[in-house]
Design a protein around this motif. Structure first.
Motif, mmCIF file in Angstrom:
data_model
loop_
_atom_site.group_PDB
_atom_site.id
_atom_site.type_symbol
_atom_site.label_atom_id
_atom_site.label_comp_id
_atom_site.label_asym_id
_atom_site.label_seq_id
_atom_site.Cartn_x
_atom_site.Cartn_y
_atom_site.Cartn_z
ATOM 1 N N ALA A 20 -95.207 -44.158 6.143
ATOM 2 C CA ALA A 20 -94.916 -43.567 6.699
ATOM 3 C C ALA A 20 -94.932 -42.740 7.477
ATOM 4 N N ARG A 21 -94.414 -41.412 7.373
ATOM 5 C CA ARG A 21 -93.863 -40.584 8.139
ATOM 6 C C ARG A 21 -93.625 -41.207 9.798
ATOM 7 N N ILE A 22 -94.779 -41.280 10.542
ATOM 8 C CA ILE A 22 -95.185 -41.484 11.489
ATOM 9 C C ILE A 22 -94.860 -42.692 11.862
ATOM 10 N N TYR A 23 -94.824 -44.045 10.954
ATOM 11 C CA TYR A 23 -94.425 -45.327 11.514
ATOM 12 C C TYR A 23 -93.093 -45.239 11.384
ATOM 13 N N ASN A 24 -91.682 -44.763 10.807
ATOM 14 C CA ASN A 24 -90.918 -45.045 10.437
ATOM 15 C C ASN A 24 -89.786 -43.164 11.259
ATOM 16 N N GLN A 25 -90.273 -42.903 11.651
ATOM 17 C CA GLN A 25 -89.255 -41.839 11.877
ATOM 18 C C GLN A 25 -88.220 -41.724 11.939
ATOM 19 N N LYS A 26 -87.565 -42.669 12.350
ATOM 20 C CA LYS A 26 -85.990 -42.788 12.418
ATOM 21 C C LYS A 26 -85.634 -43.218 11.307
ATOM 22 N N PHE A 27 -85.695 -44.002 10.180
ATOM 23 C CA PHE A 27 -85.524 -43.673 8.889
ATOM 24 C C PHE A 27 -85.995 -42.390 8.466
ATOM 25 N N PHE A 28 -86.685 -41.798 8.337
ATOM 26 C CA PHE A 28 -86.745 -40.011 8.003
ATOM 27 C C PHE A 28 -85.944 -39.086 8.546
ATOM 28 N N GLN A 29 -84.760 -39.471 9.763
ATOM 29 C CA GLN A 29 -84.254 -38.330 9.912
ATOM 30 C C GLN A 29 -83.258 -38.879 9.552
ATOM 31 N N GLU A 30 -82.477 -40.223 9.550
ATOM 32 C CA GLU A 30 -81.669 -40.978 8.922
ATOM 33 C C GLU A 30 -81.723 -40.221 7.783
ATOM 34 N N LEU A 31 -82.789 -40.234 6.851
ATOM 35 C CA LEU A 31 -82.101 -39.380 5.305
ATOM 36 C C LEU A 31 -81.945 -37.808 5.631
ATOM 37 N N LEU A 32 -83.293 -37.402 6.642
ATOM 38 C CA LEU A 32 -82.807 -36.619 6.739
ATOM 39 C C LEU A 32 -81.177 -35.125 7.040
ATOM 40 N N ASN A 33 -80.979 -36.199 7.705
ATOM 41 C CA ASN A 33 -79.435 -36.120 8.689
ATOM 42 C C ASN A 33 -78.334 -36.349 6.965
ATOM 43 N N GLU A 34 -78.177 -37.550 6.816
ATOM 44 C CA GLU A 34 -77.673 -37.350 5.669
ATOM 45 C C GLU A 34 -77.164 -37.108 4.377
ATOM 46 N N THR A 35 -78.738 -36.687 3.857
ATOM 47 C CA THR A 35 -78.870 -36.184 2.710
ATOM 48 C C THR A 35 -79.855 -34.399 2.211
ATOM 49 N N GLY A 36 -80.149 -34.871 3.311
ATOM 50 C CA GLY A 36 -80.646 -33.482 3.315
ATOM 51 C C GLY A 36 -81.782 -33.422 2.582
ATOM 52 N N ILE A 37 -82.332 -34.629 2.475
ATOM 53 C CA ILE A 37 -84.141 -34.427 1.815
ATOM 54 C C ILE A 37 -84.821 -35.054 3.057
ATOM 55 N N ASP A 38 -86.094 -34.049 3.297
ATOM 56 C CA ASP A 38 -86.805 -34.441 3.916
ATOM 57 C C ASP A 38 -88.414 -35.247 3.351
ATOM 58 N N LEU A 39 -88.820 -35.874 3.605
ATOM 59 C CA LEU A 39 -89.807 -36.722 3.338
ATOM 60 C C LEU A 39 -91.201 -36.693 4.306
ATOM 61 N N GLU A 40 -92.540 -36.851 3.541
ATOM 62 C CA GLU A 40 -93.487 -37.105 4.322
ATOM 63 C C GLU A 40 -93.600 -38.773 4.854
ATOM 64 N N ALA A 60 -84.259 -42.394 -3.874
ATOM 65 C CA ALA A 60 -84.144 -43.782 -3.802
ATOM 66 C C ALA A 60 -83.075 -44.474 -3.283
ATOM 67 N N ASP A 61 -81.899 -43.982 -3.604
ATOM 68 C CA ASP A 61 -81.109 -45.632 -3.499
ATOM 69 C C ASP A 61 -80.378 -44.759 -2.105
ATOM 70 N N PHE A 62 -80.762 -43.766 -0.806
ATOM 71 C CA PHE A 62 -81.147 -44.035 0.462
ATOM 72 C C PHE A 62 -82.055 -45.046 1.303
ATOM 73 N N SER A 63 -82.897 -45.259 0.362
ATOM 74 C CA SER A 63 -84.233 -45.641 0.945
ATOM 75 C C SER A 63 -83.768 -47.536 0.454
ATOM 76 N N THR A 64 -83.701 -47.440 -0.262
ATOM 77 C CA THR A 64 -83.010 -48.760 -1.199
ATOM 78 C C THR A 64 -81.409 -49.166 0.419
ATOM 79 N N GLY A 65 -81.277 -48.331 0.337
ATOM 80 C CA GLY A 65 -79.793 -48.932 1.135
ATOM 81 C C GLY A 65 -78.553 -49.248 0.203
ATOM 82 N N GLY A 66 -78.482 -48.894 -1.392
ATOM 83 C CA GLY A 66 -78.041 -48.631 -1.853
ATOM 84 C C GLY A 66 -77.614 -49.886 -2.531
ATOM 85 N N ARG A 67 -78.810 -50.695 -2.278
ATOM 86 C CA ARG A 67 -78.742 -52.568 -3.003
ATOM 87 C C ARG A 67 -79.231 -52.567 -4.714
ATOM 88 N N LEU A 68 -79.787 -52.065 -5.096
ATOM 89 C CA LEU A 68 -80.477 -51.118 -6.505
ATOM 90 C C LEU A 68 -78.493 -50.695 -7.211
#
Ligand code: FAD
Length: 615
Positions: free
Chosen positions: A260-280, A336-344
């Motif tokens: 959930a967003r509240i638990y992992n702010q850093k992850f969602f911020q990085e996702l937004l910065n790098e890809t422009g994707i903004d998720l809850e 999907a790619d970002f959240s799995t660290g490009g490892r799939l």
């Protein structure tokens, strides 16, 4: 004699049936098996017993042991509870199939209708521990070896349907696919209740029944039921499925079970910065496919060109013409790619039922919930019990994965209702009991339900921790008994309802008096009814303060801060008395959303909670 033949073709057919991976194959091998064993599947009363007797093969026997254990539960009364009942179940989604299984264990004749011919949903469902236990006990592992191995707690919708379809068929449920239910046909002449089907000449159109269970999913609600809309803030869900090749590299990538967003702010911020994707939030399950479900912010969908034009109305916003499918695929792919660290490695979309890349976008802004779970219709003296289960009863928010857990609870509760019906319990009592249980459904979580999974049965008392089967009384469900006005029993109903109202008005009046007595003298509290008077939350807080002044500081509360006051009272009552909230703090703050019945039930629980002797 079949057992002694050296090569028994029915064994091979049984293996094919067990392993079949499409709805069509399951049905085909089942028909073949019945033919080889010379058993008529329409002979539902003795079908399973004959099957067991004639298929005395070790692999089958292991399954019979499981099913026998379930069937011998005392609640089914040795399969005799509902031998006179004929049930029509609408929908072969997981919940329709699950309820059909229990109805057949109760001894009823069960006919199930499904409009689709194929099971094609790759999307993955989260399973609560009890559902895993339940499905194992039905032999899930025998049909699908990978079922919840290790710490897995999910399954694709289609695999779940396949498992349940196989069990249902073995227990004598008559399943028809490719047939659409279009409505009920009232009794006429000698005929009882029947269904209008497409195609019209379908054999099931001649079936007459006294129980109708709708498990038609999403917004399929039969006539006579009302839906409440729970409108939240705009929530746009995206699902995506990628091919799982089961390589070593894929195996090593970790699942994401609800960041959930509240638990992992850093992850969602990085996702937004790098890809422009903004998720809850985002969930990733490794199953037959690599499955992702995420809640995306509108602004980023607009910015990335996934949604073409902004609209306030969610239907217009997500209308196919307003969605750029290519951009949606890229959005889902990148997330999907970002959240799995490009490892799939080599992420490739799986195909959906129409052969396209399996990506979809859904609106969760409005969640629907039926006001009632049951209804009885009577025409020409013939009664029909109607119940809702699954998504058409309460729509789940997929990213939280509550669909199957609450869906199966409702399926068991519906089966319990049919059991009472079969046992001849008066119809108003059947309805009152069903609605009493339904009040608790939306609040169920793995934490507030019994942990004794082995003891779970269709009896609600084995599952809900605090259930009072008579929380709602018969006079409160009169409106759920729909009888034609010209019929003699209508007069009877009116008379008896008058009686009951007179008897029981005392019931809620007493409760009202009790509330007034224990909130008297509190500032800005004036209890006059079960709706408006509770809006600000102060009355609830005053009740708590009266009995337990240590739990609440009345002087710190502000009358205008309704949502906060309600939330505070709900939390204390849940924590201290174990009473789960029955509505959201927002709904209570908004008088249009306060349901009198719900409030009566809630206050009754509070009354008995405080009446308990202090420890
Ligand atoms: P469903 O599974 O929706 O089944 C209803 C069945 O009734 C369907 O097979 C339908 O064809 C049939 N039907 C409807 N009307 C008629 C009619 N008139 N005549 C005959 N048959 C009829 N949940 C998640 O947790 N995660 C997800 O990613 C997810 N994705 C989903 C994607 C889709 C496209 C859908 C429809 C649902 C999804 N869900 C998801 C919800 C999840 O599938 C349900 O919570 C779960 O399957 C239990 O639902 P059910 O059995 O009540 O209804």
């Amino acid at each position: 004699p079949l057992e002694s033949s050296p090569v028994n073709p029915s064994h091979a057919t049984f293996d094919l049936f067990v392993q079949a991976q499409t709805c069509k194959d399951v049905k085909h091998h089942f028909t073949q098996l019945c033919r080889q064993l010379e058993i008529d599947p329409k002979d539902f009363g003795s079908f399973y017993a004959k099957l067991k007797e004639r298929l005395n093969y070790w692999k089958a026997k292991a399954l019979w042991t499981k099913l026998d254990k379930r069937a011998s539960h005392e609640d089914y009364q040795q399969g005799k509870a509902c031998t006179k009942n004929k049930c029509l179940v609408l929908g072969a989604g997981p919940c329709g199939l699950r309820v059909a299984i229990d109805l057949s264990l109760l001894g009823a004749q069960v006919v199930l209708l499904e409009k689709r011919e194929t099971f094609s949903r790759n999307n993955v469902l989260h399973l609560w521990p009890y559902t895993i236990y339940d499905l194992r006990e039905l032999g899930a592992k025998k049909f699908y070896g990978k079922f919840c191995s290790g710490s897995l707690d999910h399954i694709s919708i289609r695999q779940l349907q396949l498992i349940l379809l196989k069990v249902a068929l073995l227990l004598g449920v008559e399943v028809h696919t490719g047939v659409e239910f279009q409505g009920l046909i009232e009794p006429s002449g000698e005929n009882g209740w029947m269904a209008k089907l497409q195609p019209r000449s379908h054999p099931a159109a001649a079936f007459q029944f006294d129980v109708f269970i709708s498990a038609g999913g999403g917004r399929f609600v039969p006539d006579g039921f009302k839906h409440k809309e729970l409108r939240g803030k705009l929530a746009i869900g995206i699902t995506a499925n990628f091919i799982n090749r089961h390589t070593a590299a894929e195996t090593q990538v970790e699942e994401i079970s609800g960041v959930a967003r509240i638990y992992n702010q850093k992850f969602f911020q990085e996702l937004l910065n790098e890809t422009g994707i903004d998720l809850e939030n985002i969930v990733y399950y490794k199953d037959d496919t690599h499955y992702f479900v995420m809640t995306a912010k509108k602004k980023s969908l607009l910015k990335k060109g996934v949604i073409k034009q902004d609209h306030n109305d969610a239907d217009q916003l997500l209308a196919p013409a307003n969605v750029d499918y290519e951009a949606l695929c890229s959005y889902a792919y990148d997330a999907a790619d970002f959240s799995t660290g490009g490892r799939l490695p080599d992420l490739q979309f799986a195909q959906n039922h129409v052969g396209q890349r399996d990506v979809a976008m859904f609106d969760f802004t409005c969640m629907h919930r039926a006001e009632n779970a049951s209804l009885v219709k009577e025409r020409r003296g013939k009664k029909l019990l109607i119940g809702l289960v699954g998504d058409c009863l309460v729509e789940p928010f997929w990213p939280l994965g509550t669909g199957i857990a609450r869906g199966f609870f409702a399926a068991f509760d519906a089966a319990w209702m049919v059991r009472s019906w079969g046992n001849g319990v008066p119809h108003l009592k059947v309805l009152a009991e069903r609605e009493s249980v339904y009040q608790l459904l939306s609040q169920t979580t793995p934490e507030n339900t019994s942990k004794k999974y082995a003891a779970y049965s269709i009896d609600p008392r084995t599952r809900y921790l605090r259930v009072n089967l008579s929380a709602i009384q018969t006079h409160q469900v009169q409106h759920l008994y729909d009888v034609e006005k010209t019929h003699p029993s209508f007069k009877k109903q009116k008379e008896s309802s008058l009686h009951m109202r007179q008897d029981s008005a005392g019931g809620s009046e007493e409760l009202l008096k009790w509330c007034q007595k224990h909130t008297a003298g509190y500032k800005n509290v004036n209890v006059k009814d079960f709706t408006r008077s509770w809006r600000s939350g102060l009355a609830l807080c005053a009740l708590i303060h009266h009995f337990r002044p240590d739990l609440i500081d009345m002087s710190s509360l502000d009358e205008s801060n309704c949502v906060h006051n309600n939330q505070l009272a709900f939390s204390i009552l849940e924590k201290e008395l174990g009473i789960p909230p029955v509505m959201s703090p927002n709904s209570l703050a908004n008088t249009d959303h306060i349901d009198k019945l719900t409030m009566v039930l809630y206050l009754t629980q509070i009354q008995s909670g405080f009446a308990l002797p202090k420890k």
